[in-house]
Design an enzyme around this catalytic site. Sequence first.
Site, PDB file in Angstrom:
ATOM      1  N   CYS A   2      33.938  47.178  39.380  1.00 23.58           N
ATOM      2  CA  CYS A   2      33.219  48.434  39.260  1.00 23.58           C
ATOM      3  C   CYS A   2      33.122  49.059  40.641  1.00 23.58           C
ATOM      4  O   CYS A   2      33.543  48.474  41.632  1.00 23.58           O
ATOM      5  CB  CYS A   2      31.816  48.211  38.690  1.00 23.58           C
ATOM      6  SG  CYS A   2      31.783  47.488  37.041  1.00 23.58           S
ATOM      7  N   ARG A  49      31.891  52.398  36.069  1.00 24.46           N
ATOM      8  CA  ARG A  49      31.923  51.127  35.359  1.00 24.46           C
ATOM      9  C   ARG A  49      33.284  50.780  34.768  1.00 24.46           C
ATOM     10  O   ARG A  49      33.938  51.612  34.144  1.00 24.46           O
ATOM     11  CB  ARG A  49      30.891  51.124  34.222  1.00 24.46           C
ATOM     12  CG  ARG A  49      30.784  49.740  33.575  1.00 24.46           C
ATOM     13  CD  ARG A  49      29.834  49.697  32.418  1.00 24.46           C
ATOM     14  NE  ARG A  49      29.647  48.303  31.986  1.00 24.46           N
ATOM     15  CZ  ARG A  49      29.234  47.941  30.795  1.00 24.46           C
ATOM     16  NH1 ARG A  49      28.915  48.849  29.900  1.00 24.46           N
ATOM     17  NH2 ARG A  49      29.108  46.660  30.491  1.00 24.46           N
ATOM     18  N   LEU A  50      33.681  49.544  34.984  1.00 26.00           N
ATOM     19  CA  LEU A  50      34.740  48.903  34.216  1.00 26.00           C
ATOM     20  C   LEU A  50      34.038  47.886  33.328  1.00 26.00           C
ATOM     21  O   LEU A  50      33.508  46.881  33.834  1.00 26.00           O
ATOM     22  CB  LEU A  50      35.753  48.214  35.132  1.00 26.00           C
ATOM     23  CG  LEU A  50      36.882  47.445  34.423  1.00 26.00           C
ATOM     24  CD1 LEU A  50      37.756  48.385  33.619  1.00 26.00           C
ATOM     25  CD2 LEU A  50      37.726  46.668  35.428  1.00 26.00           C
ATOM     26  N   ASN A  75      28.576  45.143  41.709  1.00 24.42           N
ATOM     27  CA  ASN A  75      29.963  44.971  41.295  1.00 24.42           C
ATOM     28  C   ASN A  75      30.251  43.482  41.368  1.00 24.42           C
ATOM     29  O   ASN A  75      30.139  42.883  42.435  1.00 24.42           O
ATOM     30  CB  ASN A  75      30.884  45.755  42.231  1.00 24.42           C
ATOM     31  CG  ASN A  75      32.358  45.412  42.065  1.00 24.42           C
ATOM     32  OD1 ASN A  75      33.122  45.469  43.008  1.00 24.42           O
ATOM     33  ND2 ASN A  75      32.776  45.072  40.866  1.00 24.42           N
ATOM     34  N   GLY A  76      30.571  42.867  40.250  1.00 24.73           N
ATOM     35  CA  GLY A  76      30.879  41.448  40.302  1.00 24.73           C
ATOM     36  C   GLY A  76      30.722  40.745  38.975  1.00 24.73           C
ATOM     37  O   GLY A  76      30.537  41.382  37.930  1.00 24.73           O
ATOM     38  N   GLU A  77      30.813  39.431  39.020  1.00 29.09           N
ATOM     39  CA  GLU A  77      30.635  38.582  37.851  1.00 29.09           C
ATOM     40  C   GLU A  77      29.792  37.381  38.274  1.00 29.09           C
ATOM     41  O   GLU A  77      30.113  36.708  39.257  1.00 29.09           O
ATOM     42  CB  GLU A  77      31.979  38.062  37.304  1.00 29.09           C
ATOM     43  CG  GLU A  77      32.990  39.159  36.988  1.00 29.09           C
ATOM     44  CD  GLU A  77      33.712  39.654  38.209  1.00 29.09           C
ATOM     45  OE1 GLU A  77      33.853  40.889  38.350  1.00 29.09           O
ATOM     46  OE2 GLU A  77      34.094  38.827  39.056  1.00 29.09           O
ATOM     47  N   ILE A 282      56.775  40.599  39.645  1.00 27.03           N
ATOM     48  CA  ILE A 282      57.407  41.798  40.199  1.00 27.03           C
ATOM     49  C   ILE A 282      58.351  41.408  41.326  1.00 27.03           C
ATOM     50  O   ILE A 282      58.150  40.397  42.018  1.00 27.03           O
ATOM     51  CB  ILE A 282      56.353  42.801  40.711  1.00 27.03           C
ATOM     52  CG1 ILE A 282      57.016  44.130  41.097  1.00 27.03           C
ATOM     53  CG2 ILE A 282      55.553  42.219  41.887  1.00 27.03           C
ATOM     54  CD1 ILE A 282      56.032  45.266  41.323  1.00 27.03           C
ATOM     55  N   THR A 331      51.088  42.684  57.719  1.00 31.31           N
ATOM     56  CA  THR A 331      51.426  41.784  56.620  1.00 31.31           C
ATOM     57  C   THR A 331      50.656  42.122  55.349  1.00 31.31           C
ATOM     58  O   THR A 331      51.168  41.968  54.243  1.00 31.31           O
ATOM     59  CB  THR A 331      51.181  40.318  57.031  1.00 31.31           C
ATOM     60  OG1 THR A 331      51.695  39.456  56.037  1.00 31.31           O
ATOM     61  CG2 THR A 331      49.705  40.027  57.232  1.00 31.31           C
ATOM     62  N   ARG A 334      52.532  45.140  53.749  1.00 33.67           N
ATOM     63  CA  ARG A 334      53.810  44.708  53.176  1.00 33.67           C
ATOM     64  C   ARG A 334      53.608  43.994  51.836  1.00 33.67           C
ATOM     65  O   ARG A 334      54.292  44.269  50.856  1.00 33.67           O
ATOM     66  CB  ARG A 334      54.498  43.730  54.131  1.00 33.67           C
ATOM     67  CG  ARG A 334      55.347  44.353  55.190  1.00 33.67           C
ATOM     68  CD  ARG A 334      56.140  43.234  55.850  1.00 33.67           C
ATOM     69  NE  ARG A 334      56.471  43.569  57.224  1.00 33.67           N
ATOM     70  CZ  ARG A 334      56.653  42.670  58.171  1.00 33.67           C
ATOM     71  NH1 ARG A 334      56.496  41.394  57.919  1.00 33.67           N
ATOM     72  NH2 ARG A 334      56.976  43.048  59.385  1.00 33.67           N
ATOM     73  N   SER A 357      44.500  35.379  39.671  1.00 37.84           N
ATOM     74  CA  SER A 357      45.507  35.367  40.723  1.00 37.84           C
ATOM     75  C   SER A 357      45.271  34.181  41.655  1.00 37.84           C
ATOM     76  O   SER A 357      44.229  33.540  41.615  1.00 37.84           O
ATOM     77  CB  SER A 357      45.437  36.686  41.510  1.00 37.84           C
ATOM     78  OG  SER A 357      46.470  36.770  42.468  1.00 37.84           O
ATOM     79  N   GLY A 358      46.266  33.894  42.494  1.00 39.30           N
ATOM     80  CA  GLY A 358      46.233  32.697  43.333  1.00 39.30           C
ATOM     81  C   GLY A 358      45.759  32.910  44.749  1.00 39.30           C
ATOM     82  O   GLY A 358      45.935  32.024  45.593  1.00 39.30           O
TER      83      GLY A 358
END
Length: 551
Positions: A2, A49-50, A75-77, A282, A331, A334, A357-358
């Site tokens: 958010c 809001r999301l 904003n968060g969980e 990607i 970096t 990029r 994600s990692g």
Amino acid sequence: MCGIWAVFGSDEDVSVQCNAVHKITHRGPDAFRIENINHFTNCCLGFHRLAIVDDIKGMQPMRLYTYPNIWLIYNGEIYNHELLEKEYDLQCSTTCDGEPIIHLYDKLGPEMAASQLDGVFAFCILDTANRKVILGRDTYGIRPMFKLYNDNGFLAVCSEAKGLFGLSHTVSDAKAKIEPLLPGHIEVYDIDMNGKAKFLERKRFHKIGDMPRYKSLAPALTDDVKLNIRNLFEAAVKKRLMAERRIGCLLSGGLDSSLVAAMLVKDAKEQKLSYPIQTFSIGLESSPDIAAARTVSKYLGTEHHEVIFTPEEGLDAIEKVIYHLETYDITTIRASVGMYLISKYISEKSDTVVILSGEGADELAQGYIYFHKSPSAEEGDIESRRLLEDLYMYDVLRGDRTTAAWGLEIRVPFLDHIFSSYYLSISPEDRRPMKGVEKYLLRAAFSDTGLLPNEILWRPKEAFSDGISSKAKSWFDIVQSHCNAQINDDELEQAANLYPFNTPKTKESYYYRRIFEKYYPNKAKWLPYFWMPKWCKTSDPSARTLKHYKQ
């Protein structure tokens, strides 16, 4: 994901300043609200809001009948919100994961309240009864927060710095002191009768590497280090399934994203999610990431999406990427182009909204190739912790901004409080690269479990910007050629005069800096230093410039 925004003690009607909140509309495409605060002169809270949890009652600013004096935007969980409700008998009136922040603040005070939150967050509390504003940010700074504060008592807060430009009336934007709230910290401000703010204190509520103080459902530790790693990592992924929107995963085919995807698929099956897990990769044509991710997806049985972008599409995205990132780090930019473009695809071509994600694994588990050059295990440990402390300015920033630009929410289980704290408690000697392989301990912990094929589990490290490259021509070379055409030799020679702080040493760096200054003039000190590998004689951060990579 958010977007939050607030001003306190404005010298002019906030209806003029409120236009700035729309600079972060991308962070919350589902709904918008802005509220003036009763009896407080020119104070205002804004929220984009999301919707992820409690679509009906989760709108902000949040205010409860039980605590009418407390306003919250965040904003968060908060992954342990149900545990907190039971432990402290909070009597929550919604299923929104952020509501316990209000209850805990009232019961425990700001510092203790923040320390009880298992999750990622950036919050702003306005306590009208006690005339206080409290700001807080999670341990690794996974959720962003910037502030603008001056001696005239004006305080403004926003998820991204761009939402604070044009708000300060005593000094120009170029001289306005816009800076991030430090991760793992709270700040407290007094608010007077005219809404003016006065800084009171800053406290750190959680340090990287310290075991958190809250209760959790994580499995008890055993004497088996590898079993503990597996158990705690699974718990980190499982708690991140908290969502009422579809969950997917970025997949480069490298160790980090593959482990996250594999564990996500395993836990999703156990929890019987009503949809197959989507994975997304990607790269340029014939990139190694595309091929490796295809192998992993086939092994895991995911609904896989491949995005092939052209050099022209990548170059065209650079300016937008810098605008969203608010950095000129080489970096970071990029590596962000591919992540920005795949986030665009996910937003436009799928119904996945929450993305695992990692990020964080390389810093935590010493995954960067230059760790092979570490003089000692102790030096490697120091460097790992330094990277984690500064992560909010580099890879964490990249993950947040490239996904938020397209209204997605990123979740990063490697930076789970409990998992990362335990991993750092393991002997430095056991965490360093071994047998010529980086992240050896992490790989070994999952070896022979069947979670991933060995060819992926032991695949050598590639930087994200290198892995998306084509075999014919690397993304590194494409960017170099483009920047060489944009910047002439005379400009680079005069760079120190124009940019005395973090002076660009290459045409690529100059090109990025010029775009950054276009949107964020005189804010170069947001980036204290360029990300560069340590213990190596190299002038460029790309892994391709390191000897070990080529071998």
